[in-house]
Design an enzyme around this catalytic site. Structure first.
Site, PDB file in Angstrom:
ATOM      1  N   SER A  16      15.062 -23.608  -2.405  1.00 12.42           N
ATOM      2  CA  SER A  16      15.718 -23.570  -3.595  1.00 12.42           C
ATOM      3  C   SER A  16      15.935 -21.937  -3.985  1.00 12.42           C
ATOM      4  O   SER A  16      16.480 -21.612  -4.750  1.00 12.42           O
ATOM      5  CB  SER A  16      14.914 -24.150  -4.830  1.00 12.42           C
ATOM      6  OG  SER A  16      13.438 -23.623  -4.814  1.00 12.42           O
ATOM      7  N   VAL A  66       5.244 -29.443  -0.501  1.00 12.98           N
ATOM      8  CA  VAL A  66       4.998 -29.587   0.983  1.00 12.98           C
ATOM      9  C   VAL A  66       3.253 -29.522   1.479  1.00 12.98           C
ATOM     10  O   VAL A  66       3.226 -29.849   2.443  1.00 12.98           O
ATOM     11  CB  VAL A  66       5.827 -28.704   1.876  1.00 12.98           C
ATOM     12  CG1 VAL A  66       7.164 -29.179   1.670  1.00 12.98           C
ATOM     13  CG2 VAL A  66       5.231 -27.390   1.537  1.00 12.98           C
ATOM     14  N   ASN A  92      10.587 -23.687   6.067  1.00 13.76           N
ATOM     15  CA  ASN A  92      10.871 -22.386   5.597  1.00 13.76           C
ATOM     16  C   ASN A  92       9.930 -22.154   4.385  1.00 13.76           C
ATOM     17  O   ASN A  92       9.580 -20.886   4.209  1.00 13.76           O
ATOM     18  CB  ASN A  92      12.166 -22.253   5.013  1.00 13.76           C
ATOM     19  CG  ASN A  92      12.429 -20.961   4.049  1.00 13.76           C
ATOM     20  OD1 ASN A  92      12.460 -20.068   4.398  1.00 13.76           O
ATOM     21  ND2 ASN A  92      12.377 -21.398   2.813  1.00 13.76           N
ATOM     22  N   SER A 142       6.959 -15.061  10.404  1.00 16.30           N
ATOM     23  CA  SER A 142       7.234 -13.608   9.849  1.00 16.30           C
ATOM     24  C   SER A 142       6.687 -12.623  11.204  1.00 16.30           C
ATOM     25  O   SER A 142       5.969 -12.792  11.886  1.00 16.30           O
ATOM     26  CB  SER A 142       6.021 -13.472   8.703  1.00 16.30           C
ATOM     27  OG  SER A 142       5.939 -12.100   8.477  1.00 16.30           O
ATOM     28  N   TYR A 155      -2.299 -14.453   5.247  1.00 18.27           N
ATOM     29  CA  TYR A 155      -0.798 -14.854   5.636  1.00 18.27           C
ATOM     30  C   TYR A 155      -0.532 -14.433   7.156  1.00 18.27           C
ATOM     31  O   TYR A 155       0.180 -15.718   7.758  1.00 18.27           O
ATOM     32  CB  TYR A 155      -0.014 -13.636   4.610  1.00 18.27           C
ATOM     33  CG  TYR A 155       1.576 -14.003   4.949  1.00 18.27           C
ATOM     34  CD1 TYR A 155       2.235 -14.952   4.124  1.00 18.27           C
ATOM     35  CD2 TYR A 155       2.312 -12.923   5.742  1.00 18.27           C
ATOM     36  CE1 TYR A 155       3.536 -15.080   4.377  1.00 18.27           C
ATOM     37  CE2 TYR A 155       3.678 -13.021   5.922  1.00 18.27           C
ATOM     38  CZ  TYR A 155       4.298 -13.966   5.322  1.00 18.27           C
ATOM     39  OH  TYR A 155       5.544 -14.191   5.322  1.00 18.27           O
ATOM     40  N   ILE A 188      12.750  -8.835   4.478  1.00 14.17           N
ATOM     41  CA  ILE A 188      14.090  -9.427   3.965  1.00 14.17           C
ATOM     42  C   ILE A 188      14.325  -9.280   2.461  1.00 14.17           C
ATOM     43  O   ILE A 188      13.188  -9.755   1.707  1.00 14.17           O
ATOM     44  CB  ILE A 188      14.284 -10.747   4.460  1.00 14.17           C
ATOM     45  CG1 ILE A 188      14.033 -11.150   5.853  1.00 14.17           C
ATOM     46  CG2 ILE A 188      15.382 -11.478   3.943  1.00 14.17           C
ATOM     47  CD1 ILE A 188      15.058 -10.219   6.820  1.00 14.17           C
TER      48      ILE A 188
HETATM   49  P1  NDP Z   1      10.830 -17.002  -1.841  1.00 17.86           P
HETATM   50  O1  NDP Z   1       9.494 -17.045  -2.678  1.00 17.86           O
HETATM   51  O2  NDP Z   1      11.960 -16.296  -2.415  1.00 17.86           O
HETATM   52  O3  NDP Z   1      11.089 -18.662  -1.917  1.00 17.86           O
HETATM   53  C1  NDP Z   1      10.104 -19.484  -1.215  1.00 17.86           C
HETATM   54  C2  NDP Z   1      10.806 -20.796  -1.528  1.00 17.86           C
HETATM   55  O4  NDP Z   1       9.624 -21.980  -0.938  1.00 17.86           O
HETATM   56  C3  NDP Z   1      11.143 -21.346  -2.863  1.00 17.86           C
HETATM   57  O5  NDP Z   1      12.213 -22.227  -2.696  1.00 17.86           O
HETATM   58  C4  NDP Z   1       9.974 -22.122  -3.140  1.00 17.86           C
HETATM   59  O6  NDP Z   1      10.042 -23.248  -4.251  1.00 17.86           O
HETATM   60  C5  NDP Z   1       9.558 -22.936  -1.833  1.00 17.86           C
HETATM   61  N1  NDP Z   1       7.982 -23.237  -2.111  1.00 17.86           N
HETATM   62  C6  NDP Z   1       6.930 -22.539  -1.947  1.00 17.86           C
HETATM   63  N2  NDP Z   1       5.726 -23.219  -1.747  1.00 17.86           N
HETATM   64  C7  NDP Z   1       6.310 -24.514  -1.726  1.00 17.86           C
HETATM   65  C8  NDP Z   1       5.563 -25.739  -1.712  1.00 17.86           C
HETATM   66  N3  NDP Z   1       4.201 -25.783  -1.578  1.00 17.86           N
HETATM   67  N4  NDP Z   1       6.254 -26.751  -1.687  1.00 17.86           N
HETATM   68  C9  NDP Z   1       7.694 -26.831  -1.577  1.00 17.86           C
HETATM   69  N5  NDP Z   1       8.287 -25.724  -1.625  1.00 17.86           N
HETATM   70  C10 NDP Z   1       7.696 -24.410  -1.797  1.00 17.86           C
HETATM   71  O7  NDP Z   1      10.292 -16.615  -0.177  1.00 17.86           O
HETATM   72  P2  NDP Z   1      11.467 -15.952   0.793  1.00 17.86           P
HETATM   73  O8  NDP Z   1      12.636 -16.457   0.806  1.00 17.86           O
HETATM   74  O9  NDP Z   1      11.050 -14.397   0.643  1.00 17.86           O
HETATM   75  O10 NDP Z   1      10.432 -16.454   2.085  1.00 17.86           O
HETATM   76  C11 NDP Z   1      10.743 -17.589   2.846  1.00 17.86           C
HETATM   77  C12 NDP Z   1      10.131 -17.712   4.055  1.00 17.86           C
HETATM   78  O11 NDP Z   1      10.297 -16.388   4.940  1.00 17.86           O
HETATM   79  C13 NDP Z   1       8.752 -17.890   3.757  1.00 17.86           C
HETATM   80  O12 NDP Z   1       8.038 -18.915   4.662  1.00 17.86           O
HETATM   81  C14 NDP Z   1       8.169 -16.484   3.913  1.00 17.86           C
HETATM   82  O13 NDP Z   1       6.931 -16.507   4.560  1.00 17.86           O
HETATM   83  C15 NDP Z   1       9.104 -16.071   5.387  1.00 17.86           C
HETATM   84  N6  NDP Z   1       9.069 -14.436   5.318  1.00 17.86           N
HETATM   85  C16 NDP Z   1       9.889 -13.786   4.229  1.00 17.86           C
HETATM   86  C17 NDP Z   1      10.096 -12.406   4.500  1.00 17.86           C
HETATM   87  C18 NDP Z   1      10.532 -11.667   3.510  1.00 17.86           C
HETATM   88  O14 NDP Z   1      10.820 -10.317   3.585  1.00 17.86           O
HETATM   89  N7  NDP Z   1      11.106 -12.087   2.326  1.00 17.86           N
HETATM   90  C19 NDP Z   1       9.509 -11.659   5.473  1.00 17.86           C
HETATM   91  C20 NDP Z   1       8.907 -12.570   6.484  1.00 17.86           C
HETATM   92  C21 NDP Z   1       8.630 -13.994   6.299  1.00 17.86           C
HETATM   93  P3  NDP Z   1       9.489 -22.945  -5.699  1.00 17.86           P
HETATM   94  O15 NDP Z   1       9.966 -21.572  -6.239  1.00 17.86           O
HETATM   95  O16 NDP Z   1      10.034 -24.131  -6.392  1.00 17.86           O
HETATM   96  O17 NDP Z   1       7.941 -22.972  -5.494  1.00 17.86           O
END
Ligand code: NDP
Length: 250
Positions: A16, A66, A92, A142, A155, A188
């Site tokens: 989302s 999840v 993700n 990551s 993490y 990112i």
């Molecule tokens: P965001 O926080 O922007 O988005 C996270 C997403 O995961 C949201 O849609 C959130 O939905 C969902 N989510 C979190 N927990 C749950 C859960 N228990 N069940 C279902 N959905 C869940 O994160 P990013 O886009 O920044 O990161 C995405 C991935 O990339 C992650 O795994 C992160 O560790 C990894 N990553 C990101 C980096 C970055 O710089 N952004 C760097 C390295 C890795 P909701 O809001 O409804 O909870």
């Protein structure tokens, strides 16, 4: 945009916001039916649903945490009942957490490990009967998993263990023609993260990170989505067990 995933179904967790949102849209634009899960309702869900409506295919946004086995089982049952099979899984969902190790409560350790690692087990374990020859599983790791970073030992541990899970599954599922890979993002900049920075914080960040990122800029969600789409497609038909860093050369 090529329709290389046409007629296939892909399940995305945490679709989302941020990177997952871009993956969800990218998968749909590549011709697949996408089922994307999230936890929190809000205007952002309606906006994303509106965008998906304009892309041909049977796309669904499904609330499911999840880390909760029953919710994962319902999610997977919905995929089975509506589509019958799965071409791809993109795990993700992840949570960012900064806590000094000495002050890290067990609940926070569990929250981070459950979302990145245990949820990967739950999703793939429950959805395995829907995968078949040619299917592709992609976990989002990551870059810190292989370097470490202060305040994020928990993490880092969860994301490192994800590499181990991918490597183990590669050996176990390879004979069935199912590939398993990891995409490891560097820094990112998601729209939500960018919106939280003041102009001064942005200046300091950019100066600091320009020194360590060879390409001199933060990554974009699209950079990660492109690598995921490659790993979901037949263009990567002989790639499995890999960890692709998408980090601009950190
Ligand atoms: P965001 O926080 O922007 O988005 C996270 C997403 O995961 C949201 O849609 C959130 O939905 C969902 N989510 C979190 N927990 C749950 C859960 N228990 N069940 C279902 N959905 C869940 O994160 P990013 O886009 O920044 O990161 C995405 C991935 O990339 C992650 O795994 C992160 O560790 C990894 N990553 C990101 C980096 C970055 O710089 N952004 C760097 C390295 C890795 P909701 O809001 O409804 O909870």
């Amino acid at each position: 945009m090529s329709q290389e995933l046409s007629g296939k179904t892909v399940l995305v967790t945490g679709g989302s916001r941020g990177i997952g949102r871009e993956i969800t849209l990218g998968v749909a634009r590549a011709g697949a039916n996408v089922v994307s899960c999230y936890r929190q309702e809000g205007e952002h869900i309606e906006t994303l649903a509106g965008e998906l409506k304009n892309i041909p295919g049977d796309h669904r946004l499904v609330p499911a945490d999840v880390t909760v086995p029953d919710e994962v089982e319902q999610l997977v049952a919905g995929v089975r009942d509506n589509y019958g099979s799965l071409h791809g899984i993109v795990h993700n969902a992840g949570v960012i957490s900064h806590v000094p190790f000495g002050k890290l409560p067990l609940a926070e350790w569990n929250r981070v490990v459950d979302t990145s690692l245990t949820a990967a087990y739950l999703i793939v374990n429950r959805a395995l009967p829907l995968l078949s020859e040619g299917s592709s599983v992609v976990a989002i790791g990551s870059r810190v998993a292989t370097v470490g970073i202060p305040l994020r030992a928990h993490y880092t541990a969860a994301k490192s263990a994800l590499i181990g899970l991918v490597r183990g599954l590669t050996k176990e599922l390879g004979p069935s023609g199912i590939r398993v890979n990891l995409v490891s993002p560097g820094m990112i900049e998601t729209p939500e993260a960018a919106a939280k920075l003041t102009p001064e914080q942005r200046r300091v960040y950019e100066e600091r990170y320009a020194e360590i990122i060879a390409m001199g800029r933060f990554g974009r969600p699209r950079d990660i989505a492109e690598a995921v789409l490659f790993l979901l497609s037949d263009r990567s038909a002989y790639i499995t067990g890999e960890n692709i860093n998408v980090d601009g050369g950190i």
